[in-house]
Design a protein around this motif. Sequence first.
Motif, PDB file in Angstrom:
ATOM      1  N   ALA A  36      52.656 -57.844 -50.926  1.00 50.67           N
ATOM      2  CA  ALA A  36      52.882 -57.770 -49.479  1.00 50.67           C
ATOM      3  C   ALA A  36      54.194 -57.092 -49.117  1.00 50.67           C
ATOM      4  O   ALA A  36      54.314 -56.508 -48.055  1.00 50.67           O
ATOM      5  CB  ALA A  36      52.869 -59.185 -48.888  1.00 50.67           C
ATOM      6  N   ILE A 123      47.674 -55.936 -45.637  1.00 50.28           N
ATOM      7  CA  ILE A 123      48.774 -56.826 -45.271  1.00 50.28           C
ATOM      8  C   ILE A 123      48.315 -57.904 -44.295  1.00 50.28           C
ATOM      9  O   ILE A 123      48.822 -59.032 -44.314  1.00 50.28           O
ATOM     10  CB  ILE A 123      49.967 -56.023 -44.686  1.00 50.28           C
ATOM     11  N   SER A 168      55.827 -60.673 -41.751  1.00 48.83           N
ATOM     12  CA  SER A 168      56.505 -59.873 -42.763  1.00 48.83           C
ATOM     13  C   SER A 168      57.955 -60.305 -42.934  1.00 48.83           C
ATOM     14  O   SER A 168      58.478 -60.353 -44.052  1.00 48.83           O
ATOM     15  CB  SER A 168      56.448 -58.391 -42.375  1.00 48.83           C
TER      16      SER A 168
END
Length: 208
Positions: A36, A123, A168
């Motif tokens: 990721a 993602i 993220s």
Amino acid sequence: MEISTRRLKLLAILGYFLTGITGGVIIYGSEKMIVATKTPILIFMVWSGLVLVIVSLIGIYGVIKINFGYTVLSSFALVVVSITLINHLMYAIIKDRSEVESDRKVLKLWNRHMLMGRAMHKIQDRLDCCGIYGFQDYILNDKQVPVSCVSEELVSYIYKQLGCKEASLREYLFSRNFIIFSEFTSLLLNMITAVAGFKLCSRIDRGI
């Protein structure tokens, strides 16, 4: 009181063994995060973990075989790795750019997604997120909300509510904290093992 040669050997073997285990954990954790958050820091950690595993095997062999060359080589390698880890730790702590890097990554993927259509699916699946700020990003850009944004949990929401920008950043911060903890642990083990290794080398050289 001076440690006996036998106990020094056991301490060195234990140190090299734990160093190898730490290297394996660093490799495993870093590779999972690279899926990721592929950053130079994590790639560096994978290589550092691999070096620690190799050095630990050389060290254990050198101690068991009472081989001066292998023991010196592994002890010196641990010192070099430790110096590298100290520099890397200082960089990770002082020059932390977590938010900037995570924002840059998500925006880059989103721009590619607008052009090619499938860039963010991976993602979104991995981080359980959707769009930059949420699934509304697709609607505002006249795009169909993809399957990777559909929530798999039994809740009232059809789509994932968390935006990939926030997801993220969380992943990046977790990666950074994992790296700092791993490097501190590895640094401590390296120094103890290197000292034990050099002391053992001195005794091997003197024929004790």
